[in-house]
Design an enzyme around this catalytic site. Structure first.
Site, PDB file in Angstrom:
ATOM      1  N   LYS A   1       0.881  -1.171   0.151  1.00 43.96           N
ATOM      2  CA  LYS A   1      -0.012   0.183  -0.008  1.00 43.96           C
ATOM      3  C   LYS A   1       0.941   1.140  -0.138  1.00 43.96           C
ATOM      4  O   LYS A   1       0.418   2.098  -0.638  1.00 43.96           O
ATOM      5  CB  LYS A   1      -0.936   0.139   1.317  1.00 43.96           C
ATOM      6  CG  LYS A   1      -2.243  -1.001   1.077  1.00 43.96           C
ATOM      7  CD  LYS A   1      -3.036  -0.860   2.281  1.00 43.96           C
ATOM      8  CE  LYS A   1      -2.543  -1.292   3.449  1.00 43.96           C
ATOM      9  NZ  LYS A   1      -2.266  -2.596   3.849  1.00 43.96           N
TER      10      LYS A   1
ATOM     11  N   CYS B   1     -12.982   2.437  15.483  1.00 40.90           N
ATOM     12  CA  CYS B   1     -11.765   1.633  15.383  1.00 40.90           C
ATOM     13  C   CYS B   1     -10.921   1.814  16.764  1.00 40.90           C
ATOM     14  O   CYS B   1     -10.297   0.743  17.299  1.00 40.90           O
ATOM     15  CB  CYS B   1     -10.694   1.776  14.416  1.00 40.90           C
ATOM     16  SG  CYS B   1     -10.284   3.667  14.057  1.00 40.90           S
ATOM     17  N   MET B   2     -10.793   2.942  17.343  1.00 38.12           N
ATOM     18  CA  MET B   2      -9.904   3.005  18.595  1.00 38.12           C
ATOM     19  C   MET B   2     -10.591   3.479  19.558  1.00 38.12           C
ATOM     20  O   MET B   2     -10.091   3.893  20.513  1.00 38.12           O
ATOM     21  CB  MET B   2      -8.783   4.201  17.976  1.00 38.12           C
ATOM     22  CG  MET B   2      -7.850   3.354  16.959  1.00 38.12           C
ATOM     23  SD  MET B   2      -7.297   1.763  17.333  1.00 38.12           S
ATOM     24  CE  MET B   2      -6.373   2.076  18.788  1.00 38.12           C
TER      25      MET B   2
ATOM     26  N   GLY C   1      -5.212   1.792  13.556  1.00 35.73           N
ATOM     27  CA  GLY C   1      -5.481   1.518  11.981  1.00 35.73           C
ATOM     28  C   GLY C   1      -5.304   2.555  11.102  1.00 35.73           C
ATOM     29  O   GLY C   1      -4.693   2.270  10.056  1.00 35.73           O
ATOM     30  N   GLN C   2      -5.612   3.876  11.281  1.00 36.52           N
ATOM     31  CA  GLN C   2      -5.437   4.811  10.364  1.00 36.52           C
ATOM     32  C   GLN C   2      -4.100   5.751  10.801  1.00 36.52           C
ATOM     33  O   GLN C   2      -3.897   5.772  11.747  1.00 36.52           O
ATOM     34  CB  GLN C   2      -6.689   5.966  10.396  1.00 36.52           C
ATOM     35  CG  GLN C   2      -7.921   5.105  10.263  1.00 36.52           C
ATOM     36  CD  GLN C   2      -9.263   6.044  10.241  1.00 36.52           C
ATOM     37  OE1 GLN C   2      -9.396   6.667   9.152  1.00 36.52           O
ATOM     38  NE2 GLN C   2     -10.025   6.118  11.392  1.00 36.52           N
TER      39      GLN C   2
HETATM   40 FE1  SF4 Z   1       2.410  -0.098   4.794  1.00 35.92          FE
HETATM   41 FE2  SF4 Z   1       1.260   0.997   6.763  1.00 35.92          FE
HETATM   42 FE3  SF4 Z   1       3.866   1.532   6.284  1.00 35.92          FE
HETATM   43 FE4  SF4 Z   1       2.148   2.605   4.892  1.00 35.92          FE
HETATM   44  S1  SF4 Z   1       2.129   3.090   6.924  1.00 35.92           S
HETATM   45  S2  SF4 Z   1       3.800   1.577   3.990  1.00 35.92           S
HETATM   46  S3  SF4 Z   1       0.305   1.106   4.742  1.00 35.92           S
HETATM   47  S4  SF4 Z   1       2.900  -0.430   6.932  1.00 35.92           S
END
Ligand code: SF4
Length: 768
Positions: free
Chosen positions: A92, A181-182, A385-386
């Site tokens: 990602k 989420c948190m 998560g974000q």
């Molecule tokens: Fe991958 Fe998360 Fe690092 Fe972005 S912040 S490169 S999504 S592990």
């Protein structure tokens, strides 16, 4: 081609592939992306004129990156070897380049006219928004409007939105997707320490002698942190990993011990681990005597009462509740206790339960009980998560119950402090919390919430019990600011505002370890897209509330924000834009411009807020003591029945992000399916289900059609799918029951049926 069952690529195992990839500068962690060689060859495609320091816009790991520009476009990205991610990016992260140029960018404002969204000027769109909000406020009062934000906005944007609504419009109807989420860890930390946010940091991963990973598929959802854990295993191979998860995930596959518990039985398990700690005489008596008190609800308890409570949770008793062996519980406890430094990592698997706060608090209790806290490698650490749910939303107070830097709406002194700091008259901030996420959408349904501004999030897909809340959204005047259209939320909007994203606007993110780090504006946004900050300032002016927002640029807002922080225990006055532009972010507290930032909170000598010479100072609590709360296991919110005999749980895969509004538009990632439902082979055989067969997964709220994937990953009687798909919305089925303390919905557990269907045709009202 990728083999789904073995996770191998062209004869290479996933692990081998990663080893090879890591030989290059700036390791790239690639997932199941169809033809890997093709993707690999796409890096880079055009010569880079200049490289700039930035941060990934996806998960809460917050990886540092270098952003390559050519003729005003981002043409390449690579991991920043000087940042905590050591030059690595996951798939990602690599895609940060492509997301700016993905199809379906929202380019112009749109207004709904005769049922259709049509292009409009910014002036017309914003005039309409201001007019409708003003009408509602004048007619029905300020609590008839609300704001629903996101952990994907910059800190400056979430702070500004919260200030505008709470101190300007005068409503506490300010909430957002971090509630989904948190919220549970935020309440858990605050209950125990008096302050939110973890006390440890990523550096602890380099020192831990044992990892307990619970409710987190770290290998897929925080892959670069997983690689850091693997670094520790490579340098100290005897370091055990214990994984607690109802699925045999990629993370569990590499564990030394996997406790594959029945979903929703975490509270029993953690009580049982503590039972073993006490039984073995491994409680840290000095820690308990000096730094800990016990409570059950508001009632004070003592260690004897705690021990008595634990007597109900022997491994033999808990084994049946959790569906695992007593021996495995004892082994997990032994590994945890004997390591000398255990680090526990968790995320949504604990948070998204009706006992989310209890689960979080018992994990922290395990660390307090054993003294595994405040030392290198000994810590309890929730993952976000974000990219900015923590520093951007939790810490700025952009939730319905909170105010900046840990202050609470319900506490009169906190309101007075913020009124002074915001330069508004005493009594401006209303004394009661506004609507939290689920209640906000219920208020749309009942007609009490007339107008809502939604920024950088997609509740039309991410809210639980979505069918109900999609209908609710149709009743309100809905303004949706997003970088993409259509989404499962913009399709219900009365006004769509196109926004710039990531390197098209500047601002600050904060990752899971309290690190504030800066993303520069490097390129222009497409079409007429504007930053969310620009939209908020324009909105304030049109409401006649421009004076509430004297700070109108990211840098000016940050100045206001860091200055405010100095009056709190979060103090990061020393984190200036100038420093962030040079350094790879800084961890707060950081009170002065020559302070290096704080790795471990509550440790005198390391944390500038901690006083005295003792081992710890939990300064967020008046007596300097943390609290171990007593919690009992409760029954599930919705036990399976004859009509709905399966437990459904949802999650993510490595290659996709949230509701796929971004990653679902990238050709390479689209190849990785998200519309599958995992079924245990025994269940598949019993129900005569075949691989790839279309099936309806539904609860008594609704459902959608998915493709069967028969795997042994899940427990028998349990189904798993992702919430990524824009076309197959599993949240039609999930429950909107929530934790009574944090109000975080219980996405991880609901009762469903699964049945073959003859068609895979998408529902007409979903984005296709
Ligand atoms: Fe991958 Fe998360 Fe690092 Fe972005 S912040 S490169 S999504 S592990």
């Amino acid at each position: 081609m990728k083999n789904e069952e073995t996770d191998s690529f062209e004869g290479l195992s996933r692990r081998d592939f990663l080893r090879l990839a890591s030989l290059g500068s700036g390791m790239v962690f690639l997932g199941g992306c169809g033809d890997i060689r093709e993707l690999w060859q796409r890096q880079p495609v055009i010569a880079v004129d200049s490289w700039h320091k930035g941060v990934c816009r996806f998960c809460g790991t917050g990886c540092g990156m270098q952003i390559g520009l050519h003729e005003g476009k981002v043409v390449d990205v690579r991991g920043d070897k000087y940042a905590h991610n050591r030059g690595r990016l996951c798939i990602k992260g690599v895609m940060n380049r492509d997301i700016l140029y993905a199809p379906d960018r929202a380019l112009y404002p749109m207004i709904r006219n005769n049922g259709k969204l049509v292009t409009a000027s910014w002036d017309d769109a914003m005039s309409l928004v201001a007019e409708r909000f003003k009408d509602a406020i004048e007619t029905y009062g300020s609590d008839s409007v609300g704001y629903f934000g996101s952990g994907q906005l910059f800190t400056e944007e979430s702070y500004t939105a919260s200030k505008l609504f709470k101190a300007g419009i005068r409503t506490n109807n300010v909430d957002g997707n971090p509630r989904l989420c948190m919220a549970s860890p935020a309440y858990a930390y605050t209950g125990i320490f008096g302050l939110d946010e973890p006390m440890g940091c990523y550096d602890d991963m380099d020192h831990a002698n044992c990892f307990l990973i619970t409710g987190s598929n770290t290998a897929e959802c925080h892959p670069i942190l997983w690689e850091r854990i693997q670094d520790r295993i490579r340098s100290r191979p005897e370091t055990p990993i214990i994984v607690v998860d109802p699925r045999h995930t990629r993370t569990a596959r590499d564990a030394d011990l996997h406790l594959q518990i029945i979903p929703g039985t975490d509270v029993a398990l953690y009580n049982s681990l503590m039972y073993e700690v006490v039984r073995r005489g491994a409680a840290d008596e000095e820690m308990l005597a000096k730094f800990v008190t016990f409570k059950q609800g508001d009632e004070n308890k003592d260690f004897e009462a705690f021990r008595e409570h634990l007597s109900n949770y022997s491994p033999e008793k808990v084994a049946a509740v959790c569906g695992i062996s007593a021996e495995s519980i004892r082994e997990a406890a032994y590994l945890f206790i004997s390591s000398g430094a255990t680090m526990t990592i968790w995320t949504m698997g604990l948070n998204q339960q009706v006992q989310g706060v209890a689960s979080n608090q018992l994990i922290i209790a395990l660390h307090l009980l054993t003294g595994n806290i405040g030392r290198p490698g000994a810590t309890c650490f929730s993952l976000t998560g974000q990219p900015n749910a923590g520093g951007g939303v939790r810490d700025t107070g952009a939730l319905s119950h909170s105010l900046p830097n840990g202050r609470k709406i319900l506490v009169p002194e906190h309101r007075r402090e913020m009124e002074k700091l915001w330069n508004v008259p005493e009594g401006t901030i209303k004394p009661t919390p506004g609507y939290h996420a689920v209640e906000m959408f219920k208020a749309m349904e009942s007609g009490e919430l007339k107008c809502a501004l939604i920024m950088a999030t997609n509740p039309g897909q991410s809210m639980p019990n979505t069918t109900r809340y999609r209908a609710a959204m149709e009743k309100a005047f809905l303004v949706v600011a997003d970088a993409f259209h259509p989404t499962n939320t913009t399709i219900f909007a009365d006004v769509v505002l196109p926004t710039s994203m990531w390197a098209e606007k500047g601002g600050v993110f904060s990752n899971s370890e309290r690190r504030y780090h800066h993303v520069p504006k490097l390129v222009e946004a497409p079409g007429e897209a504007r930053s969310d900050l620009n939209i908020l300032v324009d909105f304030a002016d049109r409401l006649g509330l421009g004076h509430i927002l004297p700070a109108r640029t990211p840098e000016a807002v940050w100045e206001e924000w860091r200055n405010i922080s100095q009056y709190s225990y979060y103090n990061f006055k020393g984190i200036t834009y100038e420093r962030m532009k040079k350094e790879r972010g800084l961890l707060w507290p950081c009170p002065t411009e020559d302070h290096p930032g704080t790795c471990r909170r509550y440790v005198p000598g390391e944390d500038p807020m901690a006083k005295g010479n003792d081992r710890l100072d939990f300064y967020g609590r008046p007596d300097g003591r943390a609290i171990i709360f007593i919690h009992n296991q409760q029954g599930p919110p919705e036990p399976p029945t004859d009509d709905y005999p399966f437990i459904l749980t949802t999650g993510r895969v490595l290659e996709h992000w949230h509701t796929d509004t971004i990653t679902g538009r990238l050709e390479e990632l689209e190849r990785v399916p998200v519309d599958f439902v995992e079924v245990h082979p025994a269940d598949a055989q019993r129900l005569n289900l075949r691989q790839d067969m279309p099936v309806m997964v539904r609860s008594n709220r609704g459902g959608d059609v998915f493709r069967v994937r028969i795997v042994e990953k899940t427990r028998e009687g349990m189904l798993f799918t992702t919430f990524h798909s824009m076309k197959r919305i599993i949240n039609h089925a999930t429950t909107d029951a929530y934790d009574p303390i944090s109000k975080q919905p219980a996405y991880k557990y609901c009762a469903v049926a699964i049945e073959p269907v003859s068609t895979t045709k998408p529902a007409a009202d979903e984005v296709s």
